[in-house]
Each structure stands twice: as structure tokens, then as C-alpha cells.
Design a protein around this motif. Structure first.
Motif, short mmCIF file in Angstrom:
data_model
loop_
_atom_site.label_atom_id
_atom_site.label_comp_id
_atom_site.label_asym_id
_atom_site.label_seq_id
_atom_site.Cartn_x
_atom_site.Cartn_y
_atom_site.Cartn_z
N ARG A 55 0.78 -1.40 0.11
CA ARG A 55 -0.22 0.20 -0.43
C ARG A 55 0.61 1.40 0.05
NH1 ARG A 55 -4.26 2.30 4.46
NH2 ARG A 55 -5.54 4.06 2.98
N LEU A 56 2.12 1.04 0.80
CA LEU A 56 2.44 1.90 0.79
C LEU A 56 3.85 2.15 -0.34
CD1 LEU A 56 4.24 1.84 4.87
CD2 LEU A 56 2.72 3.83 3.55
N LYS A 57 3.37 1.45 -0.92
CA LYS A 57 4.52 2.28 -2.48
C LYS A 57 3.66 2.24 -3.98
CE LYS A 57 7.54 0.78 -5.83
NZ LYS A 57 8.99 1.69 -5.64
N ARG A 58 2.38 1.80 -3.54
CA ARG A 58 1.33 2.09 -4.47
C ARG A 58 1.14 3.89 -4.20
NH1 ARG A 58 -3.83 2.08 -4.21
NH2 ARG A 58 -3.56 1.15 -2.18
N LEU A 59 0.80 4.24 -2.61
CA LEU A 59 0.95 5.85 -2.28
C LEU A 59 2.08 6.72 -3.17
CD1 LEU A 59 -0.07 8.00 -1.05
CD2 LEU A 59 0.94 6.93 1.33
N GLU A 60 3.32 6.24 -2.60
CA GLU A 60 4.89 7.36 -3.33
C GLU A 60 4.48 6.76 -5.02
OE1 GLU A 60 8.98 6.21 -3.30
OE2 GLU A 60 8.10 5.13 -2.26
N GLU A 61 3.99 5.60 -5.45
CA GLU A 61 3.21 5.97 -7.24
C GLU A 61 2.60 7.20 -7.28
OE1 GLU A 61 2.80 2.09 -8.09
OE2 GLU A 61 4.39 1.33 -8.62
N HIS A 62 1.54 7.11 -6.43
CA HIS A 62 0.27 8.00 -6.71
C HIS A 62 0.95 9.35 -6.16
CE1 HIS A 62 -2.67 10.44 -5.40
NE2 HIS A 62 -3.86 9.78 -6.38
N TYR A 63 1.61 9.12 -5.49
CA TYR A 63 2.57 10.81 -4.94
C TYR A 63 3.89 11.55 -6.56
CZ TYR A 63 4.87 14.34 -2.54
OH TYR A 63 5.41 15.89 -2.37
N GLU A 64 4.18 10.47 -6.85
CA GLU A 64 5.11 10.81 -8.14
C GLU A 64 4.21 11.65 -9.45
OE1 GLU A 64 7.33 7.41 -9.04
OE2 GLU A 64 8.49 8.11 -7.05
N GLN A 65 2.98 10.60 -9.46
CA GLN A 65 2.17 10.74 -10.49
C GLN A 65 1.22 12.05 -10.24
OE1 GLN A 65 0.49 7.40 -12.81
NE2 GLN A 65 2.10 6.66 -11.62
N HIS A 66 0.75 12.30 -9.21
CA HIS A 66 -0.69 12.99 -8.55
C HIS A 66 -0.40 13.73 -7.72
CE1 HIS A 66 -2.66 10.68 -11.74
NE2 HIS A 66 -2.14 9.36 -11.21
N GLY A 67 1.00 14.18 -6.88
CA GLY A 67 1.07 14.81 -5.28
C GLY A 67 -0.13 14.22 -4.68
N MET A 68 -0.20 15.37 -3.58
CA MET A 68 -0.43 14.58 -2.19
C MET A 68 -1.89 13.61 -2.70
SD MET A 68 -1.91 16.85 0.85
CE MET A 68 -3.56 16.94 0.21
N ARG A 69 -2.08 12.64 -1.62
CA ARG A 69 -3.21 11.97 -2.22
C ARG A 69 -4.81 12.52 -1.32
NH1 ARG A 69 -2.87 5.82 -0.52
NH2 ARG A 69 -2.84 5.07 -3.28
N ARG A 70 -5.85 12.22 -1.86
CA ARG A 70 -6.68 12.56 -0.33
C ARG A 70 -7.53 11.70 -0.77
NH1 ARG A 70 -9.93 16.52 -4.60
NH2 ARG A 70 -9.48 14.52 -5.80
N THR A 71 -7.90 11.23 0.79
CA THR A 71 -8.28 10.10 0.82
C THR A 71 -10.03 10.83 2.04
OG1 THR A 71 -7.14 8.81 1.45
CG2 THR A 71 -8.85 8.07 2.81
N CYS A 72 -10.87 10.29 1.75
CA CYS A 72 -11.82 10.99 3.09
C CYS A 72 -12.78 9.98 3.60
CB CYS A 72 -12.96 11.37 1.88
SG CYS A 72 -13.13 13.03 1.10
N GLU A 73 -12.73 10.10 5.13
CA GLU A 73 -14.28 8.81 5.30
C GLU A 73 -14.92 9.69 5.94
OE1 GLU A 73 -10.04 5.48 5.39
OE2 GLU A 73 -11.15 6.60 7.97
N GLY A 74 -16.16 8.39 6.23
CA GLY A 74 -17.28 8.47 7.05
C GLY A 74 -17.23 8.20 8.33
N ILE A 75 -18.01 9.17 9.45
CA ILE A 75 -18.57 8.91 10.18
C ILE A 75 -19.91 8.62 10.31
CG2 ILE A 75 -19.06 9.35 13.07
CD1 ILE A 75 -15.81 10.80 12.50
N LEU A 76 -20.61 7.52 10.39
CA LEU A 76 -22.34 7.14 10.81
C LEU A 76 -22.59 7.34 11.85
CD1 LEU A 76 -20.74 6.72 7.44
CD2 LEU A 76 -22.81 5.41 6.84
#
Length: 271
Positions: A55-76
């Protein structure tokens, strides 16, 4: 010395109502009972990454291509016996997480977040449960927290460290106002739990820093507890104890896995 009988007699008197103490607070949250919601299961949704390192490796690849990753989670939030419960996922009996995920690089934040919630919790199209669900939309409320990942590591913080100018991920926690009724379906490889706030509080050993902080995040709100007939039966502060003699609330599996009550004795996984 005050006897047990005297204490019981004193508790029969109504409490003294103090002056208003609600200045500069958001509107009270109306919570509907867990029994108002219909729960089902749907096909497996395997995790994209087989391990934390992947997962961290995929995050690194995402950052190199698109910059900071945006994640949203919900409190239901709903309630059981007039106590707030948070709906969260337990994956493979190993770790807990809120519904949501990372957003597409170019996607609109709210629209993409709603799509993620639908993907995770909505009944599959064409199913009987989908036919019962009249309102497929999600009411996205306040942002109650932001967690930052400074580096390609598991650690996240509720602030950006002073030496970090380029965080690798920002995770936002949104309050999701559940309607009076809703149909929710969870993938068969997951469980949907209703976890009481008091179990989350100060319980980072089981739930991790982010989930155990939820009671703090929600402390700015006051609650109205509503029954199945839409009558307010209790408010914070104060309120009568449950009339059915219910015990202390515990986590309850509402969909997926075994359909019984559990103390959610799983191990904390990656944040």
C-alpha cells in the motif's frame, strides 16, 4: 451516612434544570435507532493491496504522478439504547476502518466521496434491497478532522509537523447524517459493526489513534435520540435510562460475518 434506600429515593426526584448552556455550538444531531436501518451483504470487495508495504509503495507511485493523495472517510452515527454508536467496517477480522477511501486524482471531492460510500455500502443495483432504498444519496456534513501522512510510512498526525512541507496524504473525516431509514449492504469479506462511543474512547490499543479519537471529535455536538416513530425520547445532557433494562452497550455486528453481538476483539491494522 446516606443509605442505598435514601439514594434511590433521591434519584426519583427530577434533576434541577440549569440555565441554557448551548452558546456557539452546532445544531443538535438527531440520531435514529439502529433498528431503523436495513442491512444486507453483497459480493466480496478484496483490498487492493496484500500488505502494508504494498500500500505504501502504491502511495509513493501516486505521489510521483499526482501529488498528495486525498482520502475521505465517513462517521455514520445512529443510537442503541440512547447511546451514540458509530458504524465501521471490520476487514478480515484483523482491523477496523470507517467507510470511504482515497479519491481519484482529478475527481471532485464531495462527488467522489459519495461514489466511494455508494461503492462500499450501497446495495447492488437490481437487488431486492436496492429496490427498497428510495434515497441513494448521502448527506455529507461537517469535516470533523484532518489527518496528515508526512512520509511514506504508516504514521499519520492531526497536524503537519513543522519540518514537513510536502505531506504525502491528507485524510478527512466527515460527519454523515443518516436519514430516518436507509438500506446498507456490506461486502461479504467484511463486517459492519455498530460500536458505542465509550468503547472507542481512549482505546487506541484496539482501534488505533484515529478511531479512538472519534468521541473527542463528536463532543462538540449535542444529540437528540429518536425512536422508531420519530419521537424524541432523550437529549443530551440528561435523559432517562433504558426502560428495557438493557445492559451496557457493546459493539454489534449488523451485517457480514456472524450475525451476533461481539466485543470486536480484532487486532488493529494499518492506518
Amino acid at each position: 451516612m446516606t443509605t442505598v434506600t435514601e439514594i434511590a429515593q433521591q434519584s426519583a426526584y427530577p434533576p434541577i434544570t440549569p440555565p441554557a448552556f448551548n452558546a456557539n455550538q452546532p445544531k443538535p444531531l438527531r440520531l435514529y435507532p439502529l433498528s431503523n436501518y436495513t442491512f444486507g451483504t453483497k459480493e466480496h470487495q478484496p483490498e487492493e493491496d496484500p500488505s502494508v508495504s504494498a500500500r505504501l509503495k502504491r502511495l509513493e507511485e501516486h505521489y510521483e504522478q499526482h501529488g498528495m493523495r486525498r482520502t475521505c472517510e465517513g462517521i455514520l452515527i445512529c443510537h442503541e439504547h440512547n447511546h451514540p454508536h458509530v458504524l465501521m467496517l471490520q476487514i478480515a477480522n484483523t482491523f477496523f476502518k470507517l467507510p470511504g477511501d482515497y479519491l481519484p486524482p482529478e475527481g471532485d471531492e464531495i462527488a467522489s466521496f459519495k461514489a466511494r460510500l455508494t461503492e462500499r455500502l450501497a446495495p447492488p443495483p437490481g437487488s431486492k434491497l436496492a429496490d427498497e432504498e428510495a434515497d441513494q444519496d448521502w448527506e455529507i456534513g461537517d469535516t470533523v478532522a484532518q489527518w496528515w501522512r508526512p512520509n511514506f510510512e504508516t504514521f499519520m498526525y492531526p497536524f503537519i509537523p513543522a519540518h514537513v512541507s510536502r505531506p504525502k496524504e491528507c485524510k478527512k473525516l466527515y460527519l454523515i447524517q443518516l436519514p430516518k431509514s436507509k438500506v446498507l449492504s456490506v461486502p461479504k469479506n467484511m463486517k459492519l459493526l455498530a460500536v458505542p462511543l465509550f468503547e472507542l474512547y481512549d482505546n487506541a490499543q484496539r482501534y488505533g489513534q484515529q478511531l479512538s479519537a472519534i468521541p473527542h471529535l463528536l463532543s462538540r455536538y449535542k444529540f437528540e435520540f429518536v425512536d422508531e416513530n420519530d419521537n424524541v425520547v432523550s437529549r443530551t445532557p440528561g435523559g432517562a435510562p433504558p426502560e428495557d433494562g438493557a445492559s451496557v452497550p457493546i459493539s454489534k455486528v449488523v451485517a457480514g460475518g456472524e450475525q451476533d453481538e461481539t466485543n470486536a476483539n480484532g487486532e488493529k491494522g494499518p492506518t
